[in-house]
Every structure is written in structure tokens, then in C-alpha cells.
Design a protein around this motif. Structure first.
Motif, short mmCIF file in Angstrom:
data_model
loop_
_atom_site.label_atom_id
_atom_site.label_comp_id
_atom_site.label_asym_id
_atom_site.label_seq_id
_atom_site.Cartn_x
_atom_site.Cartn_y
_atom_site.Cartn_z
N CYS A 1 0.57 5.84 -3.34
CA CYS A 1 0.28 5.89 -1.91
C CYS A 1 -0.65 7.05 -1.61
CB CYS A 1 1.58 6.03 -1.12
SG CYS A 1 1.38 5.86 0.66
N TRP A 2 -1.74 6.76 -0.92
CA TRP A 2 -2.73 7.76 -0.53
C TRP A 2 -2.43 8.24 0.89
CZ3 TRP A 2 -6.70 9.23 -3.88
CH2 TRP A 2 -6.86 8.44 -5.02
N GLU B 1 0.04 9.27 2.39
CA GLU B 1 1.27 8.75 3.00
C GLU B 1 0.99 7.54 3.90
OE1 GLU B 1 3.38 11.89 4.95
OE2 GLU B 1 3.66 13.05 3.12
N TRP B 2 -0.11 6.82 3.61
CA TRP B 2 -0.50 5.70 4.46
C TRP B 2 -0.90 4.46 3.68
CZ3 TRP B 2 -0.19 4.37 9.45
CH2 TRP B 2 -0.99 3.32 9.90
N ARG C 1 -1.19 2.12 0.45
CA ARG C 1 -0.45 1.84 -0.79
C ARG C 1 -1.25 0.88 -1.68
NH1 ARG C 1 4.95 0.55 2.73
NH2 ARG C 1 3.65 -1.23 3.28
N SER D 1 -1.22 -0.86 4.10
CA SER D 1 -0.80 0.37 4.77
C SER D 1 0.66 0.28 5.15
CB SER D 1 -1.65 0.62 6.02
OG SER D 1 -1.18 -0.18 7.10
N ILE D 2 1.24 1.40 5.52
CA ILE D 2 2.62 1.41 5.97
C ILE D 2 2.76 0.68 7.30
CG2 ILE D 2 3.15 3.54 4.75
CD1 ILE D 2 2.99 5.01 7.42
N TRP E 1 3.47 6.28 -8.23
CA TRP E 1 4.69 5.48 -8.32
C TRP E 1 5.09 5.27 -9.78
CZ3 TRP E 1 2.66 1.13 -4.59
CH2 TRP E 1 2.77 1.58 -3.27
N TRP F 1 5.88 -2.23 -4.52
CA TRP F 1 4.50 -2.69 -4.58
C TRP F 1 3.91 -2.52 -5.97
CZ3 TRP F 1 3.91 -5.33 -0.38
CH2 TRP F 1 4.56 -4.95 0.79
#
Length: 399
Positions: A264-265, A267-268, A270, A321-322, A393, A399
Motif C-alpha cells: 500500500c502506497w 496508506e491509500w 493498494r 484505493s481504500i 505486504w 489483495w
């Protein structure tokens, strides 16, 4: 008027409030201001509380994985600073840590945020309440940013009221709510909070210039978001993935994934695990996304103009994205290295393809210079290095 919180509240039978020790000297030194005595008395007697099943009064504490007082203040103040810019210049509030800025102390189930206005007085016991209301009901009299001539305890006293109470509350307020005081349900084992230690800058001034200004490509990206020691891609091979897809993928993507792996980059954003085998493999996630896209296109074709892979030129997603936006390629032509990137945004009209390759897109986005729907943007006062980063991860990731 002098008001005692205990005079208008009662303890919840099943979740009675319980204090959490607070080192006020450390907290106030970290904040740079003293705090009102009524707030400190409330915290020392009750801890983090849920008032009337509507107001959450936050005190300095931490619950692992759920709440951190310092992080809550930082995020709340950042949002307030951004939202306050929509006010006319003469009505705009400063926000802590600016001198005289709003300082948050609570929130509600309606996503309203409660602050002290520290500009009112040098004496914190005289600070009054400002409420940032979300979705104010027309005709209610509540302003989006509503200032009250009431201290924290006075404000809560008027929220805990009967509808017929006289004298009437001083202006429109939220409520009425009951006087039930409970331990905040999502903080059942809250522990004392310690201000974070100062962290030295992770980059030198020269490195910072490369990361944010002069650098390009992987040289800049490595500084913005250092790659992990052991990137995780899954147990398969690139050739196996290409065979299953029926096409190879852009070389820039393969090289980036070999360096960083799935994760995840900022925190947004993935990136899917590309070489995993079994039920959660790359192609399975792609088919799920494209199934949803085809369904949405069938119902709202004007809002979903892209074709879906494996149709010619179709959208082939590889990241999400989240907030359920999706990043992928338009598979136009026989050369994957020439495929343009595009975002399928969840909450905005479909935009044009992006004008950069994958690495340059990540660099521009993490610098805050790329603004596009579907990729969370930075505020003008944000330090990009505070938000840039990459979380690698392993096989436990969905994912």
C-alpha cells in the motif's frame, strides 16, 4: 456560571466510566498550551466517555489499533484547517498549533467535531466552544461552524436538557441527549498516552530536494518511499501470469513490482499481489473489478465510458484505493509499454488517461503535484514526506 459535570450526568449501568491516568505536564508541554480545569477534572474522574450515546469526549489515552490521542488531534486539526478555508476570510478560524487556534476535544455520532476557541482568552478556563457541524439541518439555526459563549461543561449541560426546559438554551444546540455517561465502547482498555518523541528528519536537505524537486523516476521514488528489504510478489512467475492473462504487462510495472512487491502506497493505493496462485490470485481480483464495472456500465453507460479488458483497448486494473477507486491501464495496441494509465474514480466522473508512466505518476502524486480524482491529494500546508511511504505486504494480505 459554574457547573459540575456530575450534577447533570449519571453513570451507565453496563459500561460505567473509568479514568485513565494522565500526565498533564507532559500533555500540556506537547500541546504548547494549558488545558481547562473542568476538562482535566472530567478526564481524571471519568476517562474517555460517551455522553448521552451521542457525544464522545476524548481525553489523552491510547487503545492499540483503535485510537491515539495525538494522532486523533493531528488528523482532526488537518481536516479542520482544510475545511475552514471555505469560510470567508473574516470568518475563518485558525487551527492549533497556530496561536489562538481551535483545539479539538470531542466529536459526535453525527460526525460533528467539538473544539475550544483558544483565541478567547489567555486563561484556558475561559475558552468557549466551537462546533463544526456536518450536514446541518436547514432551519435548525445551526451554522456549519457555530461559536458559543459557553465553556465545555456549560455546553454539555445545555445539551443534556429537557425540551421544555427554561430558561431556554443559549441559541440552537445539538440535543437534547440523556445524561448517561459511559466508557467509550471502542476504548474498553484505554491506556495512558505518552506524547511521541521527536523524530529526526529521515532525509538530509540535499536528499529532500531530490525527493521533492530535482529528482526523477526511481531516484526520487526511493527517497519518497524506501522499498522493502524483501518484496512480496507471491509464489508464481511473471511468465505464468502473462500466460494466464494472454498478454505481458508493461515492463515498468514489472520492474517496479520486483523492487517493491505488493503493498500500500501512502496508506491509500493498494497494488495487487501479482504472482500469487490459488483463489486470491491477480486474475481473480481483476475479474471481480471488471464484473462490477460491466454491471455499472450496463446501468449507467454515460458514466462508464471505458471498455473492459479483454475487450480491445479495455481497462485492466492492477491497484485499488481504500475508497474503492481503481488504477489500471487502457490496453490499447499490441505494445504494453505504450498502454496509458487511467483511474476509474468511485465518486467522480471518468477522467482522461494520466499523462505519465507509472513511476512518474507515483512520484508526482506523492509530491502532491498530481491532482486527479481517485488519488487522495495533499493540502497546501502538508509536508509530502509526512504522507509518502510504502507498506509491504505478505501472503496474509487479501489483495
Amino acid at each position: 456560571m459554574s457547573v459540575d459535570f456530575a450534577a447533570f450526568t449519571t453513570s451507565h449501568d453496563e459500561r460505567p466510566p473509568a479514568p485513565v491516568p494522565v500526565d498533564w505536564d507532559l500533555v500540556e508541554e506537547w500541546l504548547g498550551v494549558r488545558l481547562p480545569r473542568d476538562y482535566k477534572r472530567l478526564a481524571e474522574r471519568y476517562g474517555p466517555v460517551d455522553l448521552g450515546e451521542y457525544f464522545w469526549i476524548h481525553v489523552p489515552c491510547v487503545e492499540d489499533g483503535r485510537f491515539d490521542y495525538g494522532e486523533w488531534l493531528r488528523e482532526t486539526h488537518r481536516e479542520a484547517r482544510i475545511e475552514a478555508r471555505d469560510l470567508p476570510a473574516g470568518e475563518r478560524f485558525a487551527v492549533h498549533p497556530e496561536p489562538g487556534g481551535l483545539l479539538a476535544w470531542g466529536c459526535t455520532r453525527g460526525s460533528d467535531t467539538l473544539f475550544w476557541d483558544t483565541s478567547v482568552s489567555a486563561d484556558p478556563d475561559e475558552w468557549t466552544v466551537v462546533v463544526r457541524h456536518q450536514g446541518s439541518v436547514p432551519g435548525s439555526g445551526l451554522l456549519d461552524w457555530h461559536a458559543y459563549d459557553l465553556t465545555l461543561t456549560e455546553y454539555l449541560r445545555h445539551a443534556v436538557r429537557e425540551t421544555w426546559e427554561l430558561p431556554s438554551p443559549p441559541g440552537p444546540l445539538m440535543g437534547p441527549v440523556s445524561g448517561s455517561v459511559a466508557r467509550t465502547a471502542f476504548l474498553p482498555t484505554a491506556a495512558p498516552w505518552t506524547p511521541p518523541a521527536e523524530v529526526p528528519p529521515r532525509l538530509t536537505d540535499a536528499q529532500r530536494r531530490v525527493a521533492l524537486e530535482t529528482g526523477a523516476g526511481l531516484d526520487a521514488l526511493r527517497l519518497l518511499s524506501p522499498p522493502p528489504e524483501r518484496p512480496y510478489l507471491g509464489g508464481g512467475t511473471w511468465e505464468g501470469l502473462f500466460a494466464e492473462l494472454g498478454t505481458r504487462l508493461p515492463g515498468e510495472y514489472v520492474r517496479l513490482m520486483d523492487l517493491y512487491g505488493a503493498g500500500c502506497w501512502s496508506e491509500w493505493l493498494r497494488f495487487l499481489t501479482p504472482l500469487r496462485t490459488g483463489e486470491r490470485r491477480f486474475v481473480t481480483h481483476v475479474e471481480e473489478v471488471l464484473g462490477a464495472y460491466r454491471s455499472a456500465r450496463g446501468r449507467f453507460p454515460e458514466d462508464h465510458p471505458l471498455t473492459a479488458w479483454p475487450e480491445p483497448g479495455g481497462f485492466l486494473p492492477f491497484a485499488n484505493s481504500i475508497d474503492a477507486d481503481h488504477l489500471g491501464w487502457l490496453t490499447e495496441g499490441d505494445d504494453p509499454d505504450a498502454w496509458p494509465l487511467v483511474v476509474w474514480p468511485r465518486h467522480a466522473p471518468q477522467g482522461a488517461p494520466l499523462g505519465h508512466g507509472l513511476v512518474d505518476t507515483l512520484v508526482a502524486w506523492q509530491r502532491g503535484t498530481l491532482v486527479t480524482h481517485g488519488l487522495a491529494g495533499l493540502d497546501e500546508e502538508d509536508d509530502p514526506l509526512e504522507f509518502a511511504g510504502f507498506e509491504a505486504w505478505d501472503d496474509r494480505a487479501h489483495w
